[in-house]
Design a protein around this motif. Structure first.
Motif, PDB file in Angstrom:
ATOM      1  N   ASP A  48      28.435-105.032-107.759  1.00 36.01           N
ATOM      2  CA  ASP A  48      28.159-104.311-106.753  1.00 36.01           C
ATOM      3  C   ASP A  48      27.323-102.950-106.908  1.00 36.01           C
ATOM      4  N   THR A  49      27.191-102.556-108.189  1.00 26.78           N
ATOM      5  CA  THR A  49      26.506-101.283-108.186  1.00 26.78           C
ATOM      6  C   THR A  49      25.596-101.116-109.512  1.00 26.78           C
ATOM      7  N   ARG A  50      24.348-101.059-109.208  1.00 32.78           N
ATOM      8  CA  ARG A  50      23.302-101.021-110.198  1.00 32.78           C
ATOM      9  C   ARG A  50      22.895 -99.530-110.533  1.00 32.78           C
ATOM     10  N   ASN A  51      22.088 -99.125-111.649  1.00 36.88           N
ATOM     11  CA  ASN A  51      21.705 -98.071-111.998  1.00 36.88           C
ATOM     12  C   ASN A  51      21.316 -97.129-110.886  1.00 36.88           C
ATOM     13  N   ASP A  52      20.239 -97.656-110.178  1.00 45.00           N
ATOM     14  CA  ASP A  52      19.689 -96.927-109.069  1.00 45.00           C
ATOM     15  C   ASP A  52      20.627 -96.687-107.784  1.00 45.00           C
ATOM     16  N   THR A  53      21.719 -97.355-107.527  1.00 43.12           N
ATOM     17  CA  THR A  53      22.587 -97.079-106.590  1.00 43.12           C
ATOM     18  C   THR A  53      23.879 -96.332-107.132  1.00 43.12           C
ATOM     19  N   ASP A  54      23.951 -95.994-108.506  1.00 40.32           N
ATOM     20  CA  ASP A  54      25.131 -95.413-108.911  1.00 40.32           C
ATOM     21  C   ASP A  54      25.128 -93.800-108.844  1.00 40.32           C
ATOM     22  N   THR A 106      30.542 -84.638-123.198  1.00 43.26           N
ATOM     23  CA  THR A 106      31.244 -85.680-122.488  1.00 43.26           C
ATOM     24  C   THR A 106      30.135 -86.459-121.821  1.00 43.26           C
ATOM     25  N   THR A 107      29.754 -87.534-122.043  1.00 42.48           N
ATOM     26  CA  THR A 107      28.637 -88.221-121.310  1.00 42.48           C
ATOM     27  C   THR A 107      28.835 -89.735-121.295  1.00 42.48           C
ATOM     28  N   GLN A 108      27.834 -90.346-120.642  1.00 46.73           N
ATOM     29  CA  GLN A 108      27.949 -91.758-120.486  1.00 46.73           C
ATOM     30  C   GLN A 108      26.522 -92.507-120.666  1.00 46.73           C
ATOM     31  N   LEU A 109      26.434 -93.367-121.419  1.00 41.07           N
ATOM     32  CA  LEU A 109      25.323 -94.184-121.882  1.00 41.07           C
ATOM     33  C   LEU A 109      25.115 -95.241-120.771  1.00 41.07           C
ATOM     34  N   TYR A 110      23.920 -95.828-120.680  1.00 39.45           N
ATOM     35  CA  TYR A 110      23.645 -96.796-119.550  1.00 39.45           C
ATOM     36  C   TYR A 110      22.508 -97.566-120.100  1.00 39.45           C
ATOM     37  N   PHE A 111      22.633 -98.824-119.822  1.00 36.51           N
ATOM     38  CA  PHE A 111      21.501 -99.775-120.077  1.00 36.51           C
ATOM     39  C   PHE A 111      20.694-100.277-119.009  1.00 36.51           C
ATOM     40  N   ASP A 112      19.364-100.739-119.676  1.00 40.69           N
ATOM     41  CA  ASP A 112      18.052-101.200-118.677  1.00 40.69           C
ATOM     42  C   ASP A 112      18.845-102.487-117.901  1.00 40.69           C
ATOM     43  N   GLU A 113      18.482-102.509-116.743  1.00 38.75           N
ATOM     44  CA  GLU A 113      19.178-103.475-115.820  1.00 38.75           C
ATOM     45  C   GLU A 113      18.446-104.934-116.196  1.00 38.75           C
ATOM     46  N   ARG A 118      30.482 -98.629-110.028  1.00 35.83           N
ATOM     47  CA  ARG A 118      30.069 -98.075-111.240  1.00 35.83           C
ATOM     48  C   ARG A 118      28.967 -99.059-111.801  1.00 35.83           C
ATOM     49  N   THR A 119      27.690 -98.575-112.212  1.00 38.88           N
ATOM     50  CA  THR A 119      27.174 -99.450-113.158  1.00 38.88           C
ATOM     51  C   THR A 119      27.557 -99.723-114.336  1.00 38.88           C
ATOM     52  N   VAL A 120      26.950-100.434-115.101  1.00 39.49           N
ATOM     53  CA  VAL A 120      27.347-100.652-116.628  1.00 39.49           C
ATOM     54  C   VAL A 120      27.123 -99.453-117.259  1.00 39.49           C
ATOM     55  N   HIS A 121      28.099 -99.131-118.182  1.00 41.81           N
ATOM     56  CA  HIS A 121      27.859 -97.787-118.742  1.00 41.81           C
ATOM     57  C   HIS A 121      29.045 -97.851-119.820  1.00 41.81           C
ATOM     58  N   ILE A 122      28.864 -96.919-120.882  1.00 42.78           N
ATOM     59  CA  ILE A 122      29.739 -96.675-121.938  1.00 42.78           C
ATOM     60  C   ILE A 122      30.225 -95.193-121.810  1.00 42.78           C
TER      61      ILE A 122
END
Length: 88
Positions: free
Chosen positions: A54-60, A27-34, A10-14
């Motif tokens: 191991d996972t970035r936004n574009d590969t999550d 119910t959702t998830q928030l993401y951050f600029d790489e 998983r990419t970084v998220h909240i």
């Protein structure tokens, strides 16, 4: 808030839940600029000690760019915001 970490696959998220009238309506998830994530993880302790993301936004497989926060610096802090619309 402390900047979120990551876990394998998983990419970084909240996680975010919106409640109206004691009922969960979103119910959702928030993401951050790489670029911000890369900066935090390479310069701020203890994130520098936990390498190997191991996972970035574009590969999550779950990432949705509409949940990416807008960020702004305020001294040594980063403020993050996102608009979440709920149709009740």
């Amino acid at each position: 808030m402390v900047y979120p970490g990551w876990y394998r696959g998983r990419t970084v998220h909240i996680h975010l839940k919106v409640h109206i009238d004691r009922s969960t309506v979103l119910t959702t998830q928030l993401y951050f600029d790489e670029a911000l994530t890369d900066e935090i993880f390479s310069t701020v302790e203890p994130y520098t000690e936990h390498s190997g993301r191991d996972t970035r936004n574009d590969t999550d497989s779950i990432h949705d760019p509409t949940g990416t926060t807008v960020t702004a610096r305020q001294g040594d802090r980063v403020l993050a915001a996102v608009n979440a619309g709920v149709d009740v």
